[in-house]
Design an enzyme around this catalytic site. Structure first.
Site, PDB file in Angstrom:
ATOM      1  N   TYR A 185       4.318   6.056   9.969  1.00 57.05           N
ATOM      2  CA  TYR A 185       3.131   5.495   9.809  1.00 57.05           C
ATOM      3  C   TYR A 185       3.933   4.802   9.281  1.00 57.05           C
ATOM      4  O   TYR A 185       3.955   3.212   8.907  1.00 57.05           O
ATOM      5  CB  TYR A 185       1.607   6.362   8.446  1.00 57.05           C
ATOM      6  N   HIS A 198       1.036  -0.925  -0.342  1.00 58.98           N
ATOM      7  CA  HIS A 198      -0.011   0.093   0.369  1.00 58.98           C
ATOM      8  C   HIS A 198       1.022   1.494   0.141  1.00 58.98           C
ATOM      9  O   HIS A 198       1.574   1.386   1.069  1.00 58.98           O
ATOM     10  CB  HIS A 198      -0.881   0.249   0.954  1.00 58.98           C
TER      11      HIS A 198
HETATM   12  C1  DHB Z   1      -5.543  -3.231  10.531  1.00 63.00           C
HETATM   13  C2  DHB Z   1      -5.571  -2.462  12.471  1.00 63.00           C
HETATM   14  C3  DHB Z   1      -4.945  -1.508  12.647  1.00 63.00           C
HETATM   15  O1  DHB Z   1      -5.444  -0.645  14.058  1.00 63.00           O
HETATM   16  C4  DHB Z   1      -4.825  -0.590  11.180  1.00 63.00           C
HETATM   17  O2  DHB Z   1      -4.373   0.978  12.654  1.00 63.00           O
HETATM   18  C5  DHB Z   1      -4.832  -1.077  10.548  1.00 63.00           C
HETATM   19  C6  DHB Z   1      -5.209  -1.833   9.562  1.00 63.00           C
HETATM   20  C7  DHB Z   1      -5.800  -4.713  10.465  1.00 63.00           C
HETATM   21  O3  DHB Z   1      -6.651  -4.850  11.139  1.00 63.00           O
HETATM   22  O4  DHB Z   1      -6.212  -3.656   9.633  1.00 63.00           O
END
Ligand code: DHB
Ligand code: FAD
Length: 389
Positions: free
Chosen positions: A384, A72
């Site tokens: 991130y 992604h």
């Molecule tokens: C998922 C869980 C998260 O806490 C997040 O920030 C992004 C994705 C998930 O379970 O897909």
């Protein structure tokens, strides 16, 4: 039983560490309270940072991750009708990989035999002894019989509720904690995702997240009061709430389906310091918890393991204790930055019951600022994708 390292817990942290040590010829054994199927039934994280992917590459256990993981390049913050896209690839030249914690854990489990990693499942009453000495040991009960493992080091990878952290005396440890007044209700369903990238939404009705596991499997979350029970949320009620919170564009592309899994997880920020005491080291959730908003929990467990494995390998191969001594400070410096990011994204994207009009204006102003500033977007993207190890 005599070994060099006794690892407690066969979640992602314990299995990753075990494989990394075995790959360098360090002896270890992993003790796990549950069965393999139980461990695989816990639906948790879904977003991998580079550090986590690189550990799987280093182990040569990344074939399925390479084939099935979804790269992604961006994700979205939704504010009412607007989507703010954070283009990680363009801003910081990196991406994340969507691949479930369950799949990663399965890959590590499946390689146990081939790599000679011994995991003992269904161990009861795991107890740590003499962690302040150079010859600690662990006792446990299996099939009604008591067993003992003597080791040079014990590594606690046993999650938030495990015994390892509690084996460090209160007089040497400090806890830092922040509880949040809500939990995340998650649903997993075999339906195509509503959007090709993740959407984190801050709506007047509350938080929502649209995530995914593949092109045919979706994972969604909404925040709910801590007093709510899973039984309060029929599939229909949850899909309606997701549609409302994610907004008309996402709702129009949302496919509904029966829940494969539905559960509520409370949100918490927690750090225990130090992360090493004598011959005991802590990795992952045993030492710290982040609220899930930044997708950091699993990745932080992986970066701890990266530091711990390197320290233990240096100790056993080069008789060099420096990295073991530095482990707590090294790991905590990255832990605190992930704690900060997870806390700030949680505050930005949730409606707190105690917040008034002023706090809401602050959220709107921050989202406006992010929407209009490349510098602000770069900071979010850099965190991130994961800070360097
Ligand atoms: C998922 C869980 C998260 O806490 C997040 O920030 C992004 C994705 C998930 O379970 O897909
Ligand atoms: P764990 O995965 O908890 O593994 C610890 C292991 O130790 C377990 O297998 C446990 O059975 C074992 N153990 C415990 N006690 C003992 C004992 N006494 N003896 C022997 N073994 C023991 N992160 C995200 O990024 N996104 C998410 O959506 C997300 N959702 C989550 C939902 C829930 C309900 C929870 C609890 C966590 C979630 N996380 C999420 C966080 C992420 O899953 C964790 O950070 C990650 O699992 C940490 O890995 P770990 O190996 O440190 O701990």
């Amino acid at each position: 039983l005599m070994t060099q390292v006794c690892i407690i817990g066969a979640g992602p942290a314990g299995l990753l560490l075990g494989h990394l040590l075995r790959a360098e010829g360090v002896d270890c054994v992993v003790l796990e309270r549950r069965t393999p199927d139980y461990v695989l039934s816990r639906i948790r994280a879904g977003v991998l940072e580079r550090v986590t992917v690189e550990l799987m590459e280093r182990l040569g256990l990344d074939q399925r991750l390479k084939a099935e993981g979804l790269a992604h390049d961006g994700f979205n913050l939704a504010d009412g009708e607007r989507l703010i896209r954070i283009d990680m690839q363009e801003l910081v030249g990196q991406h994340v990989v969507v691949y479930g914690q369950t799949e990663l854990t399965r890959d590590l489990m499946d390689a146990r035999e081939e790599r000679g990693l011994e995991v003992i499942y269904e161990t009861e009453d795991v107890t740590l002894h003499d962690v302040e000495s150079d010859s600690p040991h662990v006792t446990y009960v299996k099939d009604g019989k008591e067993h003992r493992v003597d080791a040079r080091f014990i590594v606690g990878c046993d999650g938030f509720y495990g015994p390892s952290r509690k084996a460090i005396p209160a007089s040497v440890g400090q806890e830092f904690e922040r509880a949040y007044p809500f939990g995340w209700l998650g649903i997993l369903a075999d339906v195509p995702p509503c959007n090709h990238e993740l959407i984190y939404a801050n709506h007047a009705r509350g938080f929502a997240l649209a995530s995914q596991r593949s092109s045919t499997r979706s994972r969604y979350y909404v925040d709910v009061p801590l007093t709510d029970k899973v039984e309060d949320w029929s599939d229909d009620r949850l899909w309606d709430e997701l549609a409302a919170r994610l907004g008309p564009e996402a709702a129009a592309h949302m496919t509904r389906g029966p829940a494969l899994e539905k559960s509520i997880a409370p949100l918490r920020s927690f750090v225990f310091a130090p992360m090493r005491h004598g011959s005991l080291m802590l990795c992952g959730d045993s030492a710290h918890i982040v609220p899930p908003t930044g997708a950091k929990g699993l990745n932080l467990a992986a970066s701890d393991v990266h530091y711990a494995a390197d320290a233990l390998i240096r100790f056993f191969q080069k008789n060099d204790n420096d990295a073991v001594s530095a482990y707590s400070d090294t790991a905590l410096s990255r832990v605190w930055k992930s704690e900060r990011f997870s806390w700030s994204l949680t505050k930005l994207m949730h409606r707190f019951p105690e917040d008034g009009d002023f706090e809401r204006k602050m959220q709107v102003a921050e989202l406006d600022y992010i929407a209009s500033s490349r510098a602000a977007q770069t900071s979010i993207a850099e965190n991130y994708v994961g800070l360097p190890v």
